[in-house]
Design a protein around this motif. Structure first.
Motif, PDB file in Angstrom:
ATOM      1  N   ASP A  39      43.286  40.164  31.972  1.00 37.67           N
ATOM      2  CA  ASP A  39      42.668  41.440  32.313  1.00 37.67           C
ATOM      3  C   ASP A  39      41.626  41.284  33.411  1.00 37.67           C
ATOM      4  N   ASP A  40      41.862  40.329  34.298  1.00 33.42           N
ATOM      5  CA  ASP A  40      40.894  40.038  35.354  1.00 33.42           C
ATOM      6  C   ASP A  40      41.235  40.789  36.639  1.00 33.42           C
ATOM      7  N   ASP A  41      40.282  40.802  37.562  1.00 31.51           N
ATOM      8  CA  ASP A  41      40.472  41.479  38.842  1.00 31.51           C
ATOM      9  C   ASP A  41      41.658  40.870  39.591  1.00 31.51           C
ATOM     10  N   PRO A  42      42.676  41.665  39.947  1.00 23.36           N
ATOM     11  CA  PRO A  42      43.878  41.107  40.574  1.00 23.36           C
ATOM     12  C   PRO A  42      43.621  40.481  41.940  1.00 23.36           C
ATOM     13  N   ASP A  43      42.740  41.082  42.735  1.00 23.87           N
ATOM     14  CA  ASP A  43      42.443  40.516  44.059  1.00 23.87           C
ATOM     15  C   ASP A  43      41.745  39.163  43.927  1.00 23.87           C
ATOM     16  N   ALA A  44      40.845  39.074  42.957  1.00 21.65           N
ATOM     17  CA  ALA A  44      40.155  37.801  42.735  1.00 21.65           C
ATOM     18  C   ALA A  44      41.115  36.745  42.211  1.00 21.65           C
ATOM     19  N   PRO A  77      31.754  42.228  46.423  1.00 26.86           N
ATOM     20  CA  PRO A  77      32.480  42.481  45.162  1.00 26.86           C
ATOM     21  C   PRO A  77      33.540  41.422  44.869  1.00 26.86           C
ATOM     22  N   LEU A  78      34.250  40.952  45.896  1.00 26.94           N
ATOM     23  CA  LEU A  78      35.271  39.934  45.671  1.00 26.94           C
ATOM     24  C   LEU A  78      34.638  38.622  45.225  1.00 26.94           C
ATOM     25  N   ALA A 131      33.716  38.900  41.602  1.00 28.20           N
ATOM     26  CA  ALA A 131      34.896  38.832  40.738  1.00 28.20           C
ATOM     27  C   ALA A 131      35.439  37.415  40.646  1.00 28.20           C
ATOM     28  N   TYR A 172      28.122  40.510  34.662  1.00 31.47           N
ATOM     29  CA  TYR A 172      28.629  39.204  34.261  1.00 31.47           C
ATOM     30  C   TYR A 172      27.517  38.179  34.040  1.00 31.47           C
TER      31      TYR A 172
END
Length: 224
Positions: free
Chosen positions: A40-45, A66-67, A70, A140
């Motif tokens: 369930d993590d950030d797809p781009d990261a 933001p990236l 993440a 986080y």
């Protein structure tokens, strides 16, 4: 390369459902579909991290804040520090060293990748900033770090307020007394007028965005 978190999830001794299904498919030999582990993590990261892990440097995009946050969150979650540290050192750290805003995010990035100087720098900015900056600390960031910063800022503010209130009552103009004319010069030593100017300058410096929200206006008037 062994990652402890993933080994716990799908390793030979894991009790997670994904690992049980994986072992069962090996034993049965019935061609069961491959086990899918949902992240369930950030797809781009995740894409950024997978490209790093597979040494596809040419596929790494330009990073924004933001990236980086993440990526740092996934790194901390799955303990990927050793694999991501070189890229963070080369890409993230230089951006953090010249950052002039977004300290709440940089606090977390510095924490994850162990940048002590950057962590010290952004901690100071967060502590000395207004209450809104405290609220922008990345979600986080471990609670122990956030609580430490809030406690330190609370202590500093309380000490400052106590001192300024004391000075304010000492310098406050009594009813009917005229406001003195400031005559401060570099050659004056201990002159009362000079002290008024110095305190006013001090309060003006603090008022430029830092640490004055809890000081009564009448105290500030007495200091200025």
């Amino acid at each position: 390369m062994t990652f402890r978190v993933f080994n716990s999830m799908i390793g030979p001794k894991s009790r997670f459902q994904e690992a049980i299904k994986l072992r069962r498919s090996y034993i049965s030999g019935l061609g069961d579909p491959p086990v899918v582990v949902a992240l369930d993590d950030d797809p781009d990261a995740l894409e950024y991290i997978f490209n790093v892990l597979h040494h596809r440097q040419e596929r790494l995009p330009e990073v924004d804040q933001p990236l980086m946050v993440a990526v740092a969150a996934i790194c901390d979650k799955y303990e990927l520090h050793s694999a991501l540290q070189p890229v963070a050192d080369r890409v993230f750290l230089p951006l953090g060293e010249i950052a002039s805003e977004g300290y709440g995010d940089w606090l977390f990035i510095a924490y994850v990748f162990g940048y002590e100087d950057l962590f010290s720098k952004v901690s100071q900015e967060v502590i000395l900033s207004n209450q809104e900056t405290i609220s922008t600390i990345s979600v986080y960031t471990p609670q122990k770090v956030t609580e430490m910063l809030i406690a330190k800022r609370t202590l500093i503010v309380s000490q400052l307020v106590e001192r300024l209130i004391s000075i304010g009552y000492e310098r406050m103009i009594k009813p009917g007394e005229p406001r003195p004319t400031v005559k401060c010069k570099a050659t004056y030593s201990g002159d009362t007028m000079c002290e008024f100017l110095q305190f006013g300058h001090f309060v003006g410096t603090l008022a430029s965005g830092r640490l004055l929200e809890n000081i009564p206006n009448k105290i500030l008037c007495g200091l200025s």
